[in-house]
Design a protein around this motif. Structure first.
Motif, short mmCIF file in Angstrom:
data_model
loop_
_atom_site.label_atom_id
_atom_site.label_comp_id
_atom_site.label_asym_id
_atom_site.label_seq_id
_atom_site.Cartn_x
_atom_site.Cartn_y
_atom_site.Cartn_z
N TYR A 168 0.86 -1.31 0.11
CA TYR A 168 -0.04 0.08 0.01
C TYR A 168 0.82 1.14 0.03
CZ TYR A 168 -4.29 2.95 0.84
OH TYR A 168 -5.03 3.75 1.05
N HIS A 169 1.85 1.02 0.82
CA HIS A 169 3.00 2.35 0.91
C HIS A 169 3.31 2.81 -0.57
CE1 HIS A 169 5.56 5.04 2.61
NE2 HIS A 169 6.83 4.32 2.44
N ALA A 170 3.76 1.59 -1.19
CA ALA A 170 4.42 1.87 -2.67
C ALA A 170 3.21 2.73 -3.34
CB ALA A 170 4.67 0.39 -3.34
N THR A 171 2.03 2.40 -3.15
CA THR A 171 1.00 3.01 -4.20
C THR A 171 0.83 4.43 -3.64
OG1 THR A 171 -0.90 2.11 -2.72
CG2 THR A 171 -0.20 0.85 -4.86
N GLU A 172 1.04 4.70 -2.29
CA GLU A 172 0.87 6.13 -1.89
C GLU A 172 2.37 6.90 -2.22
OE1 GLU A 172 -1.23 7.52 0.96
OE2 GLU A 172 -2.42 6.50 -0.41
N LEU A 173 3.48 6.29 -2.07
CA LEU A 173 4.54 6.89 -2.69
C LEU A 173 4.45 7.19 -4.20
CD1 LEU A 173 7.41 4.81 -1.21
CD2 LEU A 173 6.74 7.20 -0.41
N THR A 228 5.84 13.46 -16.08
CA THR A 228 5.37 13.99 -15.03
C THR A 228 4.77 12.95 -14.13
OG1 THR A 228 2.94 14.70 -15.65
CG2 THR A 228 4.89 16.35 -16.11
N GLY A 229 4.95 11.63 -14.19
CA GLY A 229 4.38 10.53 -13.75
C GLY A 229 5.33 10.59 -12.09
N GLU A 230 4.83 9.63 -11.55
CA GLU A 230 5.24 9.29 -10.16
C GLU A 230 5.53 7.74 -9.85
OE1 GLU A 230 3.42 11.85 -7.02
OE2 GLU A 230 1.97 12.40 -8.52
N GLY A 245 19.23 11.54 -16.26
CA GLY A 245 18.76 12.26 -17.21
C GLY A 245 17.28 12.06 -17.87
N GLU A 246 17.16 10.74 -18.05
CA GLU A 246 15.87 10.49 -18.59
C GLU A 246 14.61 10.94 -17.52
OE1 GLU A 246 13.11 8.86 -21.69
OE2 GLU A 246 15.55 9.34 -21.61
N PHE A 247 14.93 10.60 -16.35
CA PHE A 247 14.13 10.70 -14.99
C PHE A 247 13.85 12.30 -14.97
CE2 PHE A 247 13.90 11.84 -10.62
CZ PHE A 247 12.73 11.29 -10.39
N TRP A 248 14.85 13.16 -15.07
CA TRP A 248 14.83 14.63 -14.93
C TRP A 248 14.06 15.21 -16.22
CZ3 TRP A 248 15.88 18.98 -17.99
CH2 TRP A 248 15.65 20.07 -17.32
N PHE A 249 14.42 14.68 -17.36
CA PHE A 249 13.79 14.91 -18.54
C PHE A 249 12.31 14.85 -18.58
CE2 PHE A 249 12.55 14.19 -23.37
CZ PHE A 249 13.05 15.60 -23.53
N ARG A 250 11.76 13.68 -17.90
CA ARG A 250 10.37 13.42 -18.12
C ARG A 250 9.72 14.12 -17.03
NH1 ARG A 250 8.43 8.31 -20.31
NH2 ARG A 250 10.06 7.60 -21.81
N GLY A 251 10.19 14.76 -15.98
CA GLY A 251 9.67 15.66 -15.06
C GLY A 251 9.02 14.64 -13.83
N GLN A 252 9.50 13.60 -13.60
CA GLN A 252 8.91 12.49 -12.80
C GLN A 252 9.18 12.98 -11.43
OE1 GLN A 252 10.36 9.07 -14.52
NE2 GLN A 252 9.08 8.76 -16.05
N LYS A 253 8.55 12.11 -10.49
CA LYS A 253 8.83 12.24 -9.04
C LYS A 253 8.92 10.90 -8.55
CE LYS A 253 6.01 16.22 -8.30
NZ LYS A 253 4.57 16.77 -7.46
#
Length: 386
Positions: A167-172, A280-282, A311-319
């Protein structure tokens, strides 16, 4: 009392050890009736941590209270309780903020935080794969169970770790109703993350693994299985999401991730998630990663580092959110879902064994043998059966 004692890589035995007992007025003594073998126990079992020989495992524990200290106000002898794997004091700065996963009191090293039963680098606390367990700060750490506790132990014991951790994984990852969610790893925690996403109302839950029995388990709750030994998982996710990627994703594998050929790549699932989740996904990471791994496949891994596609992570604006689960943040609500008939996490259980059968259970589970999806131990033997 008997306990499952670690004797070195891939070797455990059931031995007589000193009885757990009340040591402080706030302690509770629990007769363990149900305790699980966890996937994170396997890191220690395989010798991939600095867990000391002679200690015993067990951080997913449920049982009946048989004694309480003079300073215990709420918990009573005879109560059935389930214990969060986090050992927490309830009064330090982190505990007051709900971050019982990073208790500052239960961890003896001043520069660290967080403690657990029977776990490497998580304090001196004995594990519960034994007949008795000492629970410190008992009023805070014990979650009392209702009248159905004895007959529904395989449901309620999942509240100790894997159900709240999933459940914590889905909260994060901030999974919301209607989301399309991808889970990497269909072990017990991955299946619980998928189950949690379903309970939250995700419209599509995709689960990546390569073990047919685990993928079948995920399919039983309506998740879409993706076998990464047959297809490119990133491409499969893209095809199911109109080329955009999932809204969010969960990493439930950890630092011993392997490719389909059996080669270890600690960064494999992390980087696949970055490519599987949309702009922008999480992402929520609850798979275990550790600061040093002497058994790692290369020098980078041995230092606890991974070649992350930042770099890919930053480029996609993910959290990205990560870390162990603060079980107390979720276990009461998840308990009430079980009690109300809205959740049945015991669907993951494949084997129930006596404590004496623990070495056999560890061996089969560690080998990822067909059908061994979650192993439950019963120290009293009363409800054991394969």
């Amino acid at each position: 009392m008997k306990a499952v004692v670690y004797e070195g890589p891939r070797k455990v035995s059931v031995k007589d050890v000193p009885d757990a007992r009340i040591e402080r007025p706030t302690d509770v003594l629990v007769q363990i009736t149900t305790t699980n073998i966890c996937g994170s126990d396997l890191h220690m079992y395989e010798g991939r941590t600095d867990f000391e020989t002679g200690r015993w495992f067990g951080h997913e524990n449920l049982g009946r209270v048989i004694e309480v200290g003079a300073g215990v106000d709420k918990v009573r002898v005879g109560d059935y309780v389930v214990l969060p794997f986090n050992v927490a004091c309830g009064h330090c700065k982190n505990c007051e903020r709900g971050l019982t996963n990073y208790c500052l009191t239960a961890q003896p090293k001043a520069e660290w935080a967080g403690a657990a039963y029977g776990f490497a680098d998580m304090g001196p606390w004995a594990g519960g794969q034994a007949e008795l367990l000492r629970v410190p700060w008992g009023d805070f750490n014990c979650l009392r169970l209702g009248e159905d506790a004895e007959e529904r132990q395989t449901d309620y014991v999942m509240l100790a770790d894997i159900f709240p951790t999933g459940y914590h994984a889905t909260e994060l990852a901030n999974v919301k109703p209607g989301d399309q969610t991808v889970i990497y790893g269909a072990g017990p925690v991955g299946c619980m993350a998928a189950y949690s996403a379903v309970l939250k109302g995700a419209s599509k839950v995709m689960v990546v693994d390569r073990h047919p029995d685990r993928l079948k388990k995920a399919e039983e709750i309506g998740a879409i299985p993706i076998d990464d030994s047959l297809v490119d998982p990133v491409q499969a996710v893209m095809e199911m999401t109109m080329g955009l990627g999932a809204d969010n994703g969960c990493e439930c594998v950890g630092y011993q991730a392997h490719d389909p050929q059996g080669d270890e790549h600690p960064n494999l699932t992390l980087n696949n998630l970055v490519k599987s989740v949309r702009f922008t996904g999480e992402i929520g990471v609850v798979g275990v990663f550790i600061p040093q791994d002497p058994g790692g496949p290369d020098e980078l891994a041995r230092q606890g580092a991974v070649a992350f596609d930042f770099g890919e992570f930053w480029f996609r604006g993910q959290k990205l959110g990560s870390g162990q689960c603060p079980v107390k943040k979720y276990n009461r609500a998840l308990r009430d879902l079980i009690a109300g008939g809205k959740a049945t996490p015991s669907w993951i259980v494949s084997h129930e064994l006596s404590l004496d059968q623990a070495p056999e259970g560890y061996q089969h589970f560690d080998n990822r043998e067909q059908g061994w999806t979650k192993v439950v131990l019963h120290p009293d033997g009363a409800t054991a059966g394969v």
